[in-house]
Design an enzyme around this catalytic site. Structure first.
Site, short mmCIF file in Angstrom:
data_model
loop_
_atom_site.label_atom_id
_atom_site.label_comp_id
_atom_site.label_asym_id
_atom_site.label_seq_id
_atom_site.Cartn_x
_atom_site.Cartn_y
_atom_site.Cartn_z
N ASN A 145 0.85 -1.20 0.00
CA ASN A 145 0.00 0.00 0.00
C ASN A 145 0.88 1.24 0.00
OD1 ASN A 145 -1.98 1.90 0.25
ND2 ASN A 145 -2.79 1.15 2.21
N ASN A 150 -5.72 6.65 -1.29
CA ASN A 150 -6.65 6.06 -2.27
C ASN A 150 -7.30 4.77 -1.76
OD1 ASN A 150 -4.73 4.06 -2.52
ND2 ASN A 150 -4.02 4.70 -4.55
N ASP A 151 -7.15 4.46 -0.49
CA ASP A 151 -7.69 3.20 0.03
C ASP A 151 -9.22 3.14 -0.13
OD1 ASP A 151 -5.11 2.70 0.67
OD2 ASP A 151 -5.42 2.50 2.83
N GLY A 170 -6.10 -2.42 0.15
CA GLY A 170 -5.53 -1.10 -0.03
C GLY A 170 -4.22 -1.04 -0.82
N ASP A 172 -1.68 -0.96 -3.99
CA ASP A 172 -1.88 -0.11 -5.16
C ASP A 172 -0.65 -0.05 -6.06
OD1 ASP A 172 -0.21 1.59 -3.67
OD2 ASP A 172 -1.95 2.52 -2.69
N ASP A 337 -6.44 -14.18 -19.73
CA ASP A 337 -7.22 -14.86 -18.72
C ASP A 337 -8.21 -15.85 -19.36
OD1 ASP A 337 -8.12 -14.95 -15.89
OD2 ASP A 337 -9.99 -14.16 -16.70
N GLU A 366 -3.74 -18.39 -20.14
CA GLU A 366 -4.17 -19.25 -19.05
C GLU A 366 -5.10 -20.31 -19.64
OE1 GLU A 366 -6.44 -19.07 -14.73
OE2 GLU A 366 -7.28 -18.07 -16.46
CA CA Z 1 -3.80 2.41 -1.24
#
Ligand code: CA
Length: 624
Positions: A145, A150-151, A170, A172, A337, A366
């Site tokens: 984090n 920006n959490d 959280g 980033d 994906d 994948e």
């Molecule tokens: Ca964050």
């Protein structure tokens, strides 16, 4: 990031510049217009550009562009009058800058200003990842984090809640940027992050596999510019960035859900129908159409609408969205994906369409299937009877992952223990290119290796030694370098946060001081292996020669014109003395093998002594 939104309330001609847009949905409610891609570039290989223009009853409006080098090829409409799919031709002489798109409906006129940018020099030929690379996989919400501001973000359903791993933690982009030097030190040369796109769903948003805006990095992870900053910081440290491409589904919170661009935009069922998750339906020569239909049209998860990539408008939309990020964030490679959950021919065409722009770009898919034969089917260049070519240069060895997690717990036998490695690699004849097989001991969807070997440091190190020395190239899942713990059979249990990634963590395992003795032993061991592999092409693409395991010891060699490396895997609990006569064909030119970890020389002719539950990696040479 700017998004074009203009207000239709005006009944006179007016020009609007791009300004930050609150959300596409407000475009409808506010009677505005949304245009995607948000901008584009001149001098792309493909001169065609699809603009999705979204606004209330926009389909009725005439569209005109009167700019040298830019022409309207076709205005495509769907069953939804709120969409225009405008196809432009951007000629080679088109200039970068803003140009006007004139919209007219009777006496009403609107002008959209759209931007073409100059490309970064040589962006089409950026070097991609390959067998030379050591790949690191990060789930960004769980790694570090770097920005607590920006959490939680206003307007976003979920904020950070560290009391429960089912919620966001959280982590980033800033956190990843700060740890790039750490990764470079570990010996990492390529970074695959799970998706970073906007994922404003009400639950399980942290994995970001359900995009709710294809042109916006989720603000809880960072900004669009942060993504480029991550890429450039990584490049400065010799690390290439791999983007996670998700063609099969979007997020349930995508604004399309409330106003579908076309009735067949998603794979629609009368009642919720999941995929049968049986990818064998593609390779099975006896497969029924019904099973294939259910595989591809059934939904992967209830909260992720299944995209119908066979709709050509969606195909172009999504193709451009990923080209946008490759160009915008200077991306070097792609990971795809759930590839086999799409119609295979469409998926193949989709990958090729992106590679038309970036012909050197390698793509790893994948394809989570259960046998080497099935995995090999998905590697481009494979001699498939049905002529299918996935356009995936690289595939993931899910079968080897199973072996790496189980072999060191087993007693040696005819078919158990290291015999499983031997028979696994003996099946490599199925592959078009074994160098581009991605190896791994764990990832974000499966039990961690720490669980599989019950935190046995010796077994753990054996798996890492095999991972980094066998044919193909390794992928390290974040935390694997410190034997990060987990919970078996549980998604959240595969995704613990990295200790030290959060300011209030009790210790910082990104530093030697913050790691336990076991963690340092494993970290230092993997670091040596990865850096040796990084510096020595013999482990990247040297020929592999293996010998049938005897007395619980498995031996293989990698060699090229410069070097030979001998790998000795003693899966017994007891020490073994390896009689080397049997390996004459590879040893005859050498006197000693130097342990690449301890730098200890081992005399070869007298037999090599090796401790129980140990893998020795020896670079062969001579006494001075
Ligand atoms: Ca964050």
């Amino acid at each position: 990031m700017k998004k074009l939104t203009i207000t239709l309330a005006f009944l006179f001609s007016i020009t609007f510049f791009a300004y930050p847009q609150k959300s596409p949905l407000q475009g409808v409610r506010g009677q505005g217009i949304t245009v995607e891609p948000t901008f584009w570039w001149t001098n792309m290989h493909n001169p065609a550009l699809q603009l999705m223009i979204y606004g209330k009853n926009i389909a009725k409006w005439d569209v005109n562009i009167d700019v040298p080098g830019i022409s309207v090829v076709e205005k495509k409409l769907t069953d939804n009058p709120n969409y225009i799919f405008l196809y432009l031709n951007i000629a080679k002489d088109a200039k970068a800058g803003y140009f006007n798109i004139e919209l007219k409906n009777g006496r009403n006129k609107q002008t959209i200003q759209y931007e073409l940018k100059n490309r970064v020099p040589n962006s089409a030929n950026r070097e991609s990842f390959s067998e030379k690379d050591n790949v690191y996989l990060i789930m960004p919400d769980r790694f570090a984090n770097g920005n607590q501001m920006n959490d939680s973000i206003k307007g976003y359903f979920q904020g950070a809640n560290r009391s429960d791993l089912a919620f966001r933690q959280g982590g980033d982009i800033e956190g990843m940027i700060q740890k790039i030097p750490y990764l470079a030190d570990l010996g990492i040369t390529a970074l695959w992050t799970t998706p970073l796109l906007d994922n404003n769903d009400t639950q399980y948003s942290y994995h970001h596999y359900g995009a709710t805006d294809y042109y916006k990095i989720d603000p809880r992870l960072g900004t669009n510019d942060d993504y480029l900053r991550l890429s450039r910081t990584a490049q400065q440290h010799g690390i290439k960035l791999i983007i996670d491409v998700v063609p099969n589904h979007c997020g349930g919170g995508h604004w399309w859900v409330k106003d579908l661009p076309a009735k067949d935009w998603f794979n629609v069922w009368d009642t919720y129908t999941s995929s049968n998750y049986r990818m064998t339906a593609w390779t099975d020569p006896h497969a029924s159409e019904a099973d294939r239909y259910r595989l591809t049209h059934g939904w992967f998860a209830p909260n992720m609408p299944d995209l119908n990539l066979s709709n050509p408008l969606l195909f172009d939309y999504l193709k451009q969205a990923y080209i946008f990020w490759i160009e915008r964030a200077e991306i070097a490679g792609m990971r795809v994906d759930t590839y086999p959950y799409n119609d295979l021919k469409t998926a193949s065409a989709f990958i090729q369409a992106i590679r038309d722009e970036y012909p050197r770009m390698n793509v790893v898919g994948e394809c989570w299937v259960k046998t080497p034969a099935e995995i090999a089917y998905y590697q481009s260049g494979n001699n498939n009877k049905d002529g299918f070519d996935s356009r995936l240069q690289s595939v993931m060895d899910f079968v080897l992952k199973d072996k790496l997690q189980e072999v060191f717990n087993e007693k040696e036998g005819w078919e158990t223990g290291t015999a499983k490695f031997y028979s696994h690699f003996a099946q490599d004849f199925v592959y078009a290119n074994t160098n581009l097989v991605m190896n791994f001991v764990d990832n974000h969807d499966i039990d961690r290796l720490s669980i599989a070997v019950k935190n046995d440091v010796k077994k753990y190190k054996m798996a890492l030694a095999m991972l980094t020395t066998v044919r193909g190239y390794p992928q390290i899942y974040y935390g694997t370098e410190i034997m990060l713990e987990g919970i078996p059979g549980d998604y959240q249990g595969h995704r613990f946060t990295f200790p030290g990634g959060w300011a209030d963590d009790k210790r910082d395992a990104f530093t030697a001081d913050g790691r336990t003795a076991d963690e340092n032993e494993i970290f230092d061991y993997l670091k040596k292996l990865l850096n040796y592999r990084k510096d020595n092409p013999v482990l990247q693409n040297g020929k592999m020669t293996q010998f049938i395991p005897e007395n619980g010891v498995y031996v293989f060699f990698r060699n090229n014109d410069e070097k030979t490396v001998m790998v000795v895997c003693n899966n017994n609990d007891e020490k073994a003395v390896l009689d080397t006569k049997r390996f004459h064909e590879r040893l005859r030119d050498y006197e000693i093998g130097v342990d690449i970890i301890s730098r200890t020389p081992h005399e070869l002719k007298d037999g090599v002594e090796i401790e129980g539950k140990t893998v020795l990696v020896l670079e062969l040479g001579h006494w001075l």
